[in-house]
Design a protein around this motif. Structure first.
Motif, PDB file in Angstrom:
ATOM      1  N   UNK A 130     -35.046  -1.841  12.314  1.00  0.00           N
ATOM      2  CA  UNK A 130     -34.881  -0.721  11.377  1.00  0.00           C
ATOM      3  C   UNK A 130     -36.216  -0.347  10.742  1.00  0.00           C
ATOM      4  N   UNK A 131     -37.029  -1.337  10.391  1.00  0.00           N
ATOM      5  CA  UNK A 131     -38.330  -1.048   9.785  1.00  0.00           C
ATOM      6  C   UNK A 131     -39.278  -0.413  10.802  1.00  0.00           C
ATOM      7  N   UNK A 132     -39.162  -0.813  12.065  1.00  0.00           N
ATOM      8  CA  UNK A 132     -39.997  -0.225  13.119  1.00  0.00           C
ATOM      9  C   UNK A 132     -39.654   1.240  13.317  1.00  0.00           C
ATOM     10  N   UNK A 133     -38.374   1.557  13.331  1.00  0.00           N
ATOM     11  CA  UNK A 133     -37.945   2.938  13.517  1.00  0.00           C
ATOM     12  C   UNK A 133     -38.470   3.837  12.412  1.00  0.00           C
ATOM     13  N   UNK A 134     -38.498   3.332  11.185  1.00  0.00           N
ATOM     14  CA  UNK A 134     -39.060   4.115  10.082  1.00  0.00           C
ATOM     15  C   UNK A 134     -40.566   4.277  10.249  1.00  0.00           C
ATOM     16  N   UNK A 135     -41.203   3.218  10.718  1.00  0.00           N
ATOM     17  CA  UNK A 135     -42.660   3.241  10.845  1.00  0.00           C
ATOM     18  C   UNK A 135     -43.143   4.245  11.886  1.00  0.00           C
ATOM     19  N   UNK A 136     -42.413   4.415  12.983  1.00  0.00           N
ATOM     20  CA  UNK A 136     -42.887   5.264  14.087  1.00  0.00           C
ATOM     21  C   UNK A 136     -42.429   6.709  13.989  1.00  0.00           C
ATOM     22  N   UNK A 137     -41.728   7.075  12.928  1.00  0.00           N
ATOM     23  CA  UNK A 137     -41.261   8.460  12.781  1.00  0.00           C
ATOM     24  C   UNK A 137     -42.441   9.432  12.851  1.00  0.00           C
ATOM     25  N   UNK A 141     -40.455  -5.763  22.575  1.00  0.00           N
ATOM     26  CA  UNK A 141     -39.352  -4.928  23.044  1.00  0.00           C
ATOM     27  C   UNK A 141     -38.902  -3.959  21.952  1.00  0.00           C
ATOM     28  N   UNK A 142     -38.807  -4.445  20.713  1.00  0.00           N
ATOM     29  CA  UNK A 142     -38.393  -3.591  19.597  1.00  0.00           C
ATOM     30  C   UNK A 142     -39.343  -2.412  19.413  1.00  0.00           C
ATOM     31  N   UNK A 143     -40.640  -2.687  19.467  1.00  0.00           N
ATOM     32  CA  UNK A 143     -41.632  -1.625  19.289  1.00  0.00           C
ATOM     33  C   UNK A 143     -41.578  -0.633  20.443  1.00  0.00           C
ATOM     34  N   UNK A 144     -41.445  -1.137  21.663  1.00  0.00           N
ATOM     35  CA  UNK A 144     -41.392  -0.261  22.840  1.00  0.00           C
ATOM     36  C   UNK A 144     -40.178   0.659  22.789  1.00  0.00           C
ATOM     37  N   UNK A 145     -39.035   0.120  22.411  1.00  0.00           N
ATOM     38  CA  UNK A 145     -37.821   0.934  22.322  1.00  0.00           C
ATOM     39  C   UNK A 145     -37.962   2.022  21.269  1.00  0.00           C
ATOM     40  N   UNK A 146     -38.553   1.686  20.135  1.00  0.00           N
ATOM     41  CA  UNK A 146     -38.734   2.663  19.066  1.00  0.00           C
ATOM     42  C   UNK A 146     -39.717   3.759  19.477  1.00  0.00           C
ATOM     43  N   UNK A 147     -40.805   3.367  20.165  1.00  0.00           N
ATOM     44  CA  UNK A 147     -41.790   4.347  20.621  1.00  0.00           C
ATOM     45  C   UNK A 147     -41.185   5.298  21.647  1.00  0.00           C
ATOM     46  N   UNK A 148     -40.398   4.746  22.569  1.00  0.00           N
ATOM     47  CA  UNK A 148     -39.743   5.573  23.585  1.00  0.00           C
ATOM     48  C   UNK A 148     -38.763   6.554  22.945  1.00  0.00           C
ATOM     49  N   UNK A 149     -38.095   6.108  21.912  1.00  0.00           N
ATOM     50  CA  UNK A 149     -37.085   6.935  21.246  1.00  0.00           C
ATOM     51  C   UNK A 149     -37.698   8.181  20.621  1.00  0.00           C
TER      52      UNK A 149
END
Length: 327
Positions: free
Chosen positions: A68-75, A104-112
Motif C-alpha cells: 500500500x505504501x509503495x502504491x502511494x509512492x509511485x503515483x 516484486x511489490x515495487x515491480x507490480x506497482x510500477x507496472x500498474x
C-alpha cells in the motif's frame, strides 16, 4: 544548479538515502528529473537536500515490504528505481522479504502506473546458489521481469566510493589491527565498480538508452583478487599489515559466531558468497551488456581510492610520513 526549461519527468527512487541512492538522485537531478526520494524514515535526509533545485527532490516514507505504501509512492511516476537491498538479515528484514517479495511489490506497482523500472540486483545472483543473498537476488530478478517485462536490471560487482562499506571498513580495521584476514586465502576475484558509474548507468536506463528487459553486468576496468584489493588499499593508506589466510572451515565457524552480533562483521551466508568470483560474465561482455556497452568508461581504483581513503593514513592528507617530515 540545474536549469530546467521544460516540464520535467518524475522519478521515484526507493533506497534514496543509501550509499548508492544519493549518487543516483544526483545523476537524475542533473538531468532535470523531479525526484521523490523514498526512505523508511520520515523527513528528508540532510545529505539529499542540497543536491537539486528548490522543490526538485521531495521525501516520502514507504517500505518495499508494504504494498500500500509503495502504491502511494509511485503515483504519477514516469520512472521507478529500486535500490533497496540488505547484506545480512536482521529482525523482520529478511533476504526473501527485501530482495524477492519487496522487489516484486515495487515491480507490480510500477507496472500498474505504466512507469519505467530500473532494478538493482548483484553479480552472482543465481537461483541455484547456496547463498541466501545470491538466491533471493535471482528470485527478485525473476519476479521483477515476471511483473514488469520491460524492466532494466543492473548487476554491479563490489561498489566503491567515498561512503562504501568495503574499503572504508578494512581501512578502518587496518588502523588498529596488525593483520587483515583473507577468507579462503583471498583468491576470490572481484571487479570493483565506482558508485558514480553505477549511478550513471541507472540514469541512462531512465533516459531509455538501455534495452528493455535486459540484465546488465557492471564492473570496473580491473579484475583483482581479494588479496590484491587489500594490497591496493594498504598502499593507498600507507600502512603495512600482515595478510593472514583463513581456511574455509575456520571461516565457516567465524561466520556462525560473528553472525550472532547485531551488526555482524561476517556471516555464514557471506562466507558462502566469498567462494565464488564476482566478475562480469563473458556472455555480458560479448553482448554489450556492460558499462562499455553503454558508452561509459569506468573509473579505476587508482583514480578514486586516494580521494577518500587518505583519512586513514597516519599523516592524513600528506602522501607519506617523509612528506610530512619535509614540511
Amino acid at each position: 544548479m540545474t536549469t530546467i526549461t521544460e516540464t520535467p519527468k518524475f522519478a521515484v527512487v526507493f533506497g534514496a538515502s543509501g550509499f548508492l541512492g544519493r549518487h543516483v538522485v544526483r545523476a537524475l537531478a542533473k538531468r532535470g528529473w523531479r525526484i521523490r526520494a523514498v526512505t523508511r524514515s520520515p523527513g528528508m535526509p540532510m545529505h539529499l537536500q542540497p543536491i537539486g533545485n528548490m522543490s526538485q527532490i521531495a521525501p516520502f516514507q514507504a517500505s518495499v515490504t508494504l504494498p500500500a505504501s509503495i502504491e502511494r509512492a509511485v503515483e504519477g511516476a514516469d520512472l521507478v528505481v529500486n535500490l533497496v537491498g540488505i547484506l545480512y538479515e536482521s529482525g523482520r528484514a529478511t533476504f526473501d522479504g527485501i530482495h524477492h517479495q519487496g522487489a516484486k511489490n515495487v515491480a507490480e506497482a510500477a507496472a500498474k502506473v505504466g512507469a519505467k523500472l530500473v532494478h538493482l540486483s548483484a553479480i552472482g545472483a543465481d537461483l541455484a546458489s547456496k547463498s541466501d543473498y545470491a538466491r533471493t537476488k535471482a528470485e527478485g530478478e525473476r519476479a521483477v521481469l515476471g511483473s514488469h517485462p520491460d524492466a532494466v536490471i543492473l548487476r554491479p560487482s563490489i561498489v566503491f566510493g567515498p561512503e562504501d562499506q568495503f574499503f572504508n571498513r578494512f581501512a578502518d580495521m587496518a588502523r588498529f589491527s596488525p593483520a587483515l584476514p583473507l577468507i579462503g586465502g583471498g583468491h576470490t576475484r572481484y571487479q570493483p565498480v565506482y558508485v558514480g558509474d553505477v549511478a550513471e548507468a541507472v540514469a541512462r536506463a531512465g533516459d531509455g538508452a538501455l534495452s528493455s528487459g535486459a540484465v546488465y553486468e557492471l564492473g570496473g576496468p580491473e579484475v583483482l583478487s581479494f588479496r590484491e584489493l587489500m594490497e591496493r588499499m594498504l598502499k593507498v593508506i600507507d600502512r603495512k599489515r600482515l595478510l593472514v589466510s583463513v581456511p574455509w572451515p575456520v571461516a565457516e565457524i567465524q561466520g556462525k559466531v560473528l553472525g550472532l552480533l547485531p551488526k555482524p562483521l561476517l556471516t555464514s551466508d557471506q562466507v558462502e558468497l566469498l567462494r565464488s568470483d564476482n566478475v562480469v560474465s563473458s556472455a555480458a561482455e560479448g553482448e554489450g551488456r556492460t558499462l562499455a556497452g553503454m558508452g561509459i568508461e569506468p573509473d579505476s581504483l587508482e583514480a578514486i581510492l586516494p580521494s577518500y581513503l587518505w583519512r586513514f593514513r597516519e599523516t592524513g592528507q600528506f602522501a607519506t610520513k617523509r612528506a610530512f617530515a619535509r614540511n
